[in-house]
Scaffold this motif. Structure first.
Motif, mmCIF file in Angstrom:
data_model
loop_
_atom_site.group_PDB
_atom_site.id
_atom_site.type_symbol
_atom_site.label_atom_id
_atom_site.label_comp_id
_atom_site.label_asym_id
_atom_site.label_seq_id
_atom_site.Cartn_x
_atom_site.Cartn_y
_atom_site.Cartn_z
ATOM 1 N N SER A 54 0.839 -1.194 0.000
ATOM 2 C CA SER A 54 0.000 0.000 0.000
ATOM 3 C C SER A 54 0.872 1.240 0.000
ATOM 4 O O SER A 54 2.038 1.186 0.383
ATOM 5 C CB SER A 54 -0.926 0.003 1.222
ATOM 6 N N ILE A 55 0.274 2.330 -0.439
ATOM 7 C CA ILE A 55 0.944 3.624 -0.459
ATOM 8 C C ILE A 55 0.084 4.614 0.292
ATOM 9 O O ILE A 55 -1.110 4.741 0.004
ATOM 10 C CB ILE A 55 1.187 4.100 -1.899
ATOM 11 N N THR A 56 0.689 5.291 1.226
ATOM 12 C CA THR A 56 -0.028 6.284 2.007
ATOM 13 C C THR A 56 0.139 7.674 1.426
ATOM 14 O O THR A 56 -0.797 8.471 1.432
ATOM 15 C CB THR A 56 0.472 6.280 3.460
ATOM 16 N N ALA A 57 1.341 7.976 0.954
ATOM 17 C CA ALA A 57 1.608 9.306 0.430
ATOM 18 C C ALA A 57 2.861 9.281 -0.436
ATOM 19 O O ALA A 57 3.700 8.387 -0.312
ATOM 20 C CB ALA A 57 1.799 10.308 1.571
ATOM 21 N N MET A 58 2.952 10.277 -1.289
ATOM 22 C CA MET A 58 4.199 10.546 -1.999
ATOM 23 C C MET A 58 4.531 12.006 -1.760
ATOM 24 O O MET A 58 3.633 12.870 -1.768
ATOM 25 C CB MET A 58 4.083 10.214 -3.479
ATOM 26 N N ARG A 59 5.806 12.272 -1.548
ATOM 27 C CA ARG A 59 6.219 13.604 -1.113
ATOM 28 C C ARG A 59 7.467 14.055 -1.847
ATOM 29 O O ARG A 59 8.230 13.223 -2.350
ATOM 30 C CB ARG A 59 6.493 13.579 0.401
ATOM 31 N N TRP A 60 7.645 15.340 -1.900
ATOM 32 C CA TRP A 60 8.871 15.944 -2.402
ATOM 33 C C TRP A 60 9.562 16.655 -1.237
ATOM 34 O O TRP A 60 8.937 17.440 -0.526
ATOM 35 C CB TRP A 60 8.590 16.944 -3.516
ATOM 36 N N PHE A 61 10.833 16.367 -1.075
ATOM 37 C CA PHE A 61 11.692 17.048 -0.130
ATOM 38 C C PHE A 61 12.779 17.782 -0.915
ATOM 39 O O PHE A 61 13.008 17.491 -2.098
ATOM 40 C CB PHE A 61 12.374 16.045 0.820
ATOM 41 N N ARG A 62 13.458 18.666 -0.248
ATOM 42 C CA ARG A 62 14.629 19.294 -0.858
ATOM 43 C C ARG A 62 15.673 19.552 0.223
ATOM 44 O O ARG A 62 15.354 19.697 1.398
ATOM 45 C CB ARG A 62 14.270 20.594 -1.573
ATOM 46 N N GLN A 63 16.915 19.601 -0.241
ATOM 47 C CA GLN A 63 18.024 19.879 0.667
ATOM 48 C C GLN A 63 19.011 20.799 -0.017
ATOM 49 O O GLN A 63 19.588 20.432 -1.056
ATOM 50 C CB GLN A 63 18.707 18.588 1.108
ATOM 51 N N ALA A 64 19.163 21.980 0.557
ATOM 52 C CA ALA A 64 20.121 22.949 0.054
ATOM 53 C C ALA A 64 21.450 22.737 0.771
ATOM 54 O O ALA A 64 21.489 22.188 1.873
ATOM 55 C CB ALA A 64 19.599 24.361 0.288
ATOM 56 N N PRO A 65 22.541 23.174 0.171
ATOM 57 C CA PRO A 65 23.860 23.002 0.801
ATOM 58 C C PRO A 65 23.886 23.603 2.199
ATOM 59 O O PRO A 65 23.471 24.743 2.410
ATOM 60 C CB PRO A 65 24.792 23.749 -0.143
ATOM 61 N N GLY A 66 24.353 22.814 3.152
ATOM 62 C CA GLY A 66 24.484 23.290 4.523
ATOM 63 C C GLY A 66 23.186 23.356 5.301
ATOM 64 O O GLY A 66 23.175 23.827 6.438
ATOM 65 N N LYS A 67 22.101 22.882 4.693
ATOM 66 C CA LYS A 67 20.803 22.933 5.367
ATOM 67 C C LYS A 67 20.218 21.532 5.517
ATOM 68 O O LYS A 67 20.631 20.596 4.834
ATOM 69 C CB LYS A 67 19.832 23.823 4.597
ATOM 70 N N GLU A 68 19.244 21.426 6.424
ATOM 71 C CA GLU A 68 18.576 20.153 6.609
ATOM 72 C C GLU A 68 17.573 19.905 5.480
ATOM 73 O O GLU A 68 17.079 20.842 4.851
ATOM 74 C CB GLU A 68 17.850 20.138 7.955
ATOM 75 N N ARG A 69 17.293 18.639 5.269
ATOM 76 C CA ARG A 69 16.280 18.283 4.282
ATOM 77 C C ARG A 69 14.918 18.748 4.784
ATOM 78 O O ARG A 69 14.578 18.561 5.952
ATOM 79 C CB ARG A 69 16.277 16.774 4.056
ATOM 80 N N GLU A 70 14.142 19.366 3.900
ATOM 81 C CA GLU A 70 12.837 19.882 4.291
ATOM 82 C C GLU A 70 11.746 19.365 3.371
ATOM 83 O O GLU A 70 11.973 19.154 2.175
ATOM 84 C CB GLU A 70 12.840 21.420 4.280
ATOM 85 N N LEU A 71 10.566 19.196 3.938
ATOM 86 C CA LEU A 71 9.411 18.767 3.171
ATOM 87 C C LEU A 71 8.895 19.929 2.345
ATOM 88 O O LEU A 71 8.659 21.016 2.875
ATOM 89 C CB LEU A 71 8.319 18.254 4.112
ATOM 90 N N VAL A 72 8.709 19.694 1.072
ATOM 91 C CA VAL A 72 8.225 20.730 0.159
ATOM 92 C C VAL A 72 6.741 20.562 -0.114
ATOM 93 O O VAL A 72 5.975 21.526 -0.035
ATOM 94 C CB VAL A 72 9.021 20.695 -1.160
ATOM 95 N N ALA A 73 6.340 19.351 -0.466
ATOM 96 C CA ALA A 73 4.945 19.107 -0.822
ATOM 97 C C ALA A 73 4.630 17.630 -0.659
ATOM 98 O O ALA A 73 5.528 16.788 -0.784
ATOM 99 C CB ALA A 73 4.672 19.540 -2.261
ATOM 100 N N SER A 74 3.367 17.337 -0.398
ATOM 101 C CA SER A 74 2.957 15.947 -0.254
ATOM 102 C C SER A 74 1.557 15.754 -0.823
ATOM 103 O O SER A 74 0.737 16.675 -0.820
ATOM 104 C CB SER A 74 2.987 15.514 1.211
ATOM 105 N N THR A 75 1.302 14.542 -1.292
ATOM 106 C CA THR A 75 -0.030 14.146 -1.728
ATOM 107 C C THR A 75 -0.345 12.811 -1.078
ATOM 108 O O THR A 75 0.489 11.897 -1.104
ATOM 109 C CB THR A 75 -0.113 14.073 -3.260
ATOM 110 N N SER A 76 -1.522 12.720 -0.464
ATOM 111 C CA SER A 76 -1.855 11.570 0.363
ATOM 112 C C SER A 76 -3.004 10.767 -0.234
ATOM 113 O O SER A 76 -3.749 11.265 -1.080
ATOM 114 C CB SER A 76 -2.246 12.031 1.765
ATOM 115 N N SER A 77 -3.146 9.543 0.258
ATOM 116 C CA SER A 77 -4.177 8.647 -0.249
ATOM 117 C C SER A 77 -5.587 9.127 0.101
ATOM 118 O O SER A 77 -6.558 8.691 -0.520
ATOM 119 C CB SER A 77 -3.965 7.237 0.299
ATOM 120 N N ASP A 78 -5.700 10.028 1.066
ATOM 121 C CA ASP A 78 -7.015 10.586 1.398
ATOM 122 C C ASP A 78 -7.352 11.800 0.546
ATOM 123 O O ASP A 78 -8.360 12.455 0.774
ATOM 124 C CB ASP A 78 -7.086 10.950 2.883
ATOM 125 N N GLY A 79 -6.498 12.074 -0.436
ATOM 126 C CA GLY A 79 -6.768 13.172 -1.351
ATOM 127 C C GLY A 79 -6.185 14.509 -0.941
ATOM 128 O O GLY A 79 -6.300 15.494 -1.660
#
Length: 115
Positions: free
Chosen positions: A30-55
Motif C-alpha cells: 500500500s501507499i499512504t503518500a508521496m512527497r517531495w523534499f529538498r536539501q540545500a547546501p548546509g541545510k537540513e532536508r525539508e518537506l516541500v509538498a505531499s499528496t496523500s491517499s485521502d486526497g
C-alpha cells in the motif's frame, strides 16, 4: 524492490519554471503518500509538498502558490510543477514514498535557480 527515479531538474533563471517527475517501479502492499523534499547546501532536508491517499495535498509555506504537486491514479508517478522560481529554491529535490511495508527515497535531482 521499489525504485523511485526523479527527473526534470536543471538550471533555470529566477522567475522561471520547472516540472520534476518521479516514477515508481516495483510493487508494495500500500501507499499512504508521496512527497517531495529538498536539501540545500548546509541545510537540513525539508518537506516541500505531499499528496496523500485521502486526497489531501500539503505544501511548505515557502512554496505555497508557486508549486503544485500531482500524481497519476495508480501512484506510478508524482510530479512537482514549480513556477516563479527563486534563488532560494536551489537544492537537490528528492522524491519520497510512504508505504507499507517500507518507505522509499529517490536519488535526487538538482535544481539550480540562478541568473
Amino acid at each position: 524492490q521499489v525504485q523511485l527515479v526523479e527527473s526534470g531538474g536543471g538550471l533555470v533563471h529566477p522567475g522561471g519554471s520547472l516540472t520534476l517527475s518521479c516514477t515508481r517501479s516495483g510493487s508494495l502492499f500500500s501507499i499512504t503518500a508521496m512527497r517531495w523534499f529538498r536539501q540545500a547546501p548546509g541545510k537540513e532536508r525539508e518537506l516541500v509538498a505531499s499528496t496523500s491517499s485521502d486526497g489531501r495535498t500539503d505544501y511548505a509555506d515557502s512554496v505555497k502558490g508557486r508549486f503544485t504537486i500531482s500524481r497519476d491514479n495508480a501512484w506510478n508517478a508524482v510530479y512537482l510543477q514549480m513556477n516563479s522560481l527563486k534563488s532560494e529554491d536551489t537544492a537537490v529535490y528528492y522524491c519520497n514514498l510512504v508505504g507499507y511495508p517500507f518507505d522509499y527515497w529517490g536519488q535526487g535531482t538538482q535544481v539550480t535557480v540562478s541568473s
